[in-house]
Motif scaffolding. Structure first.
Motif, short mmCIF file in Angstrom:
data_model
loop_
_atom_site.label_atom_id
_atom_site.label_comp_id
_atom_site.label_asym_id
_atom_site.label_seq_id
_atom_site.Cartn_x
_atom_site.Cartn_y
_atom_site.Cartn_z
N ASN A 215 0.82 -1.21 0.00
CA ASN A 215 0.00 0.00 0.00
C ASN A 215 0.86 1.26 0.00
OD1 ASN A 215 -2.32 -1.54 0.02
ND2 ASN A 215 -2.56 -1.48 2.23
N TYR A 216 1.98 1.23 0.71
CA TYR A 216 2.87 2.39 0.72
C TYR A 216 3.42 2.66 -0.68
CZ TYR A 216 6.98 5.28 1.67
OH TYR A 216 7.91 6.29 1.65
N LEU A 217 3.79 1.60 -1.37
CA LEU A 217 4.35 1.75 -2.72
C LEU A 217 3.28 2.04 -3.78
CD1 LEU A 217 6.81 -1.30 -2.64
CD2 LEU A 217 7.44 1.13 -2.47
N GLY A 218 2.01 1.74 -3.44
CA GLY A 218 0.96 1.83 -4.45
C GLY A 218 1.12 0.75 -5.51
N ALA A 219 1.65 -0.40 -5.10
CA ALA A 219 1.91 -1.50 -6.04
C ALA A 219 0.65 -2.30 -6.29
CB ALA A 219 3.00 -2.42 -5.48
N LEU A 220 0.56 -2.89 -7.47
CA LEU A 220 -0.58 -3.75 -7.79
C LEU A 220 -0.39 -5.15 -7.22
CD1 LEU A 220 -1.14 -2.77 -11.54
CD2 LEU A 220 -2.47 -2.04 -9.55
N ASP A 221 0.87 -5.59 -7.15
CA ASP A 221 1.15 -6.94 -6.67
C ASP A 221 2.52 -6.93 -5.99
OD1 ASP A 221 0.63 -9.64 -6.25
OD2 ASP A 221 1.68 -10.24 -8.08
N ILE A 222 2.69 -7.82 -5.00
CA ILE A 222 3.96 -7.88 -4.30
C ILE A 222 4.22 -9.32 -3.89
CG2 ILE A 222 2.93 -7.33 -2.06
CD1 ILE A 222 5.51 -5.75 -1.43
N THR A 223 5.43 -9.80 -4.16
CA THR A 223 5.82 -11.16 -3.79
C THR A 223 7.25 -11.15 -3.30
OG1 THR A 223 6.55 -11.62 -6.06
CG2 THR A 223 4.28 -12.26 -5.49
N MET A 224 7.62 -12.20 -2.58
CA MET A 224 9.00 -12.33 -2.14
C MET A 224 9.90 -12.54 -3.37
SD MET A 224 9.29 -12.38 1.32
CE MET A 224 10.59 -13.52 1.76
N ALA A 225 11.02 -11.84 -3.40
CA ALA A 225 11.96 -12.04 -4.50
C ALA A 225 12.62 -13.41 -4.37
CB ALA A 225 13.03 -10.94 -4.47
N SER A 226 12.95 -14.01 -5.49
CA SER A 226 13.60 -15.32 -5.48
C SER A 226 15.08 -15.16 -5.14
CB SER A 226 13.47 -15.99 -6.85
OG SER A 226 14.21 -15.26 -7.83
#
Length: 566
Positions: free
Chosen positions: A307-318
């Motif tokens: 929500n802070y970033l205003g991102a549409l999707d967020i996942t753990m980086a590989s």
């Protein structure tokens, strides 16, 4: 209804795969049967309960000014592509193709479809606001269906969508729906709490979830012990009450930490508490990789970061993505020298001589001063913990478990802009429709009620949604006197407007009483040995003692008992 004719296949044993109490009891009492993982048939008793819940929902929605319609469950993929959700929604969206290779989705939700319906119709501010709702099956391909109706792949939902010309109108309707939901969940007999929540894949600028309080609940509710503050754990705020440590910053230093990669292991090697360390987590968004920092004893809240970033999707980086960006792997990651966006929790800013990864194998930095050694954007980024100061300043927060049974959203123009759904304002200028969305899990509500209303013998239905008002039992179905009195009582109560389940079966008394407790109807009448004397037994399912009543006074006694029940 005569029980000898009722399709009610009860079970004496608890199904081995049923973990939740509601799942166990609804199966045992013959309310439903499983057809596949997360997919159930609702048998006659359950259908009656669902019908009563739906009636309450319809009454309150219509009283609030909403209008009912019915949309198809199968939705064209093109509509979801207009908003970008065909690719974003994820594997929970059930997708299919027809014989002509046209792509469709089974309705998980109906924002796109309802917007496509109204965009050519609500073309003037004079036609607004409008609130349209439906009660329909929904489909989500849950990774792990569990707890019976609480997390299924097919479920019954009431979803409503409102359309407005102004933000003020949306705010009014949002409160209108909030109040309607409060009435609905109160009427069905739930102990519930509305909480501030995240809008998830639905999107929008504001939302509340309605949670039925229950130990089996999969959501953690954070609430104040001294006020009415309540929020989902994902959205509960942490107060920025940290002060900079009163220490002199020492020179930054690399130290060898060997195989230690967790906060606990590194703290043990260095002989420092976890609160003196910085935890680093790398996330992947459509904006690129982002580094999130929290104090070592805290956990990163990915929803707050999203929500802070205003991102549409967020996942753990590989590990591979992290290796490429930082030339290191999880366990020794840190912000010093990192060339990516860094977002840190307020608690990190207060540290002076901290520990963090050095982006080098088996190596950490000590004496890290965030204000000196790296640049970051600071915000509330951690999960709250029990005992934290309440965000409203009143008392401290506690945790409870909840089952989400409803949610209200302020969607704004998220869908109307993507689908070109506009209206002409008073000046004749085209504006995007402003939307709200309001959902209730009808079948989940049924299960949540059972989670709150049962004892060791079975379900105890609140009278508003019980499948029948009264359970009438002829104790000995082979006794002519008992059957005659029971038939007379059955007719009298039915004529008086009560819905009655009449156990006329030629079963043993113990079987009848066990089934009656299991089904859990509000009022029970036993017609037994004193039937020839015109005397029957009357009791409430919830903690009531059986009382002998003369048959001539029975109707008045039933009315009095029933009216006093919840």
């Amino acid at each position: 209804m005569k029980q000898s004719k009722l399709f009610m296949p009860t079970l004496r044993e608890v199904p081995s795969d049923a973990e939740a109490v509601s799942h166990q009891l609804l199966l045992r009492a013959g309310f439903m049967r499983q057809n596949a993982a997360g997919i159930y048939s609702y048998l006659p008793l359950a259908k009656r309960v669902l019908g009563k819940i739906e009636t309450i929902v319809r009454q309150e929605m219509e009283a609030a000014g909403a209008q009912e319609l019915l949309m198809p469950a199968i939705q064209p993929a093109e509509l979801w592509e207009e908003t970008g959700r065909w690719d974003i929604y994820g594997p929970e969206l059930m997708r299919l193709t027809d014989r002509h290779d046209r792509r469709f989705a089974l309705g998980a939700t109906h924002e796109e479809l309802i917007t496509s319906i109204v965009r050519d119709e609500l073309n003037s501010y004079k036609k607004l606001p409008v609130n349209l709702f439906q009660i329909q099956m929904k489909y989500r391909d849950e990774r792990r269906p569990r707890f019976g109706l609480l997390r299924g792949r097919e479920f019954i939902m009431k979803d409503a969508y409102s359309f407005h010309a102004t933000q003020e109108s949306l705010e009014d309707e949002y409160q209108n729906m909030f109040d309607a939901y409060t009435k609905i969940f109160t009427r069905v007999g739930l102990e519930f709490r509305p909480v501030v929540a995240d809008s998830g894949a639905i999107g929008g600028s504001g939302t509340h979830e309605f949670h039925a309080l229950a130990a089996i609940g999969e959501d953690t509710i954070v609430y104040s012990d001294q006020s009415d503050y309540a929020a989902n754990l994902e959205m509960a705020e942490s107060v920025d009450a940290y002060t900079k440590q009163n220490q002199t910053p020492e020179a930054l230093e690399e130290v060898h930490t060997g195989e230690a990669k967790t906060i606990e292991a590194v703290s043990e090697v260095l002989g420092l508490p976890a609160v003196e360390s910085i935890k680093t987590v790398i996330f992947k968004t459509e904006q690129g990789l982002v580094m999130a920092l929290v104090r070592g004893d805290h956990e990163v809240n990915d929803i707050k970061l999203k929500n802070y970033l205003g991102a549409l999707d967020i996942t753990m980086a590989s590990d591979e993505e992290i290796e490429q960006a930082l030339h290191s792997t999880p366990g020794t990651l840190g912000p010093i020298g990192a060339e990516m966006k860094i977002v840190a929790d307020y608690a990190v800013r207060a540290l002076t001589n901290a520990v963090c990864g050095a982006n080098k194998s088996e190596t950490h930095y000590v004496h890290v001063d965030p204000s000196r050694d790296f640049e970051a954007e600071y915000t509330d980024l951690r999960f709250v913990e029990e005992g934290d100061v309440s965000p409203d300043g009143a008392g401290h927060v506690k945790f409870a478990r909840g089952i989400e049974v409803g949610q209200v959203f302020k969607l704004g123009t998220r869908y109307s802009e993507g689908m070109n759904a506009t209206f002409l304002d008073e000046g004749g200028k085209a504006q995007p429709l402003i939307m709200g969305c309001y959902g209730i899990g009808v079948s989940r509500t049924l299960s949540a009620v059972v989670e709150q209303h049962y004892d060791e013998r079975g379900i105890i239905w609140p009278k508003a949604i019980a499948p029948f008002d009264v359970h009438l039992i002829a104790v000995n179905g082979k006794n002519a006197d008992q059957m005659q009195v029971a038939e007379t009582v059955y007719q009298e109560l039915t004529d008086a407007g009560f819905s009655v389940l009449f156990d006329d079966r030629k079963e043993r008394a113990g079987v009848k009483f066990a089934d009656a407790d299991l089904i859990g109807l509000p009022v029970r009448i036993n017609v037994g040995k004193k039937a020839p004397e015109g005397i029957v037994e009357l009791k409430a399912r919830r903690g009531g003692e059986a009382e002998e009543i003369e048959q001539t006074n029975l109707l008045e006694a039933v009315r009095s008992l029933y009216e006093g029940l919840e």
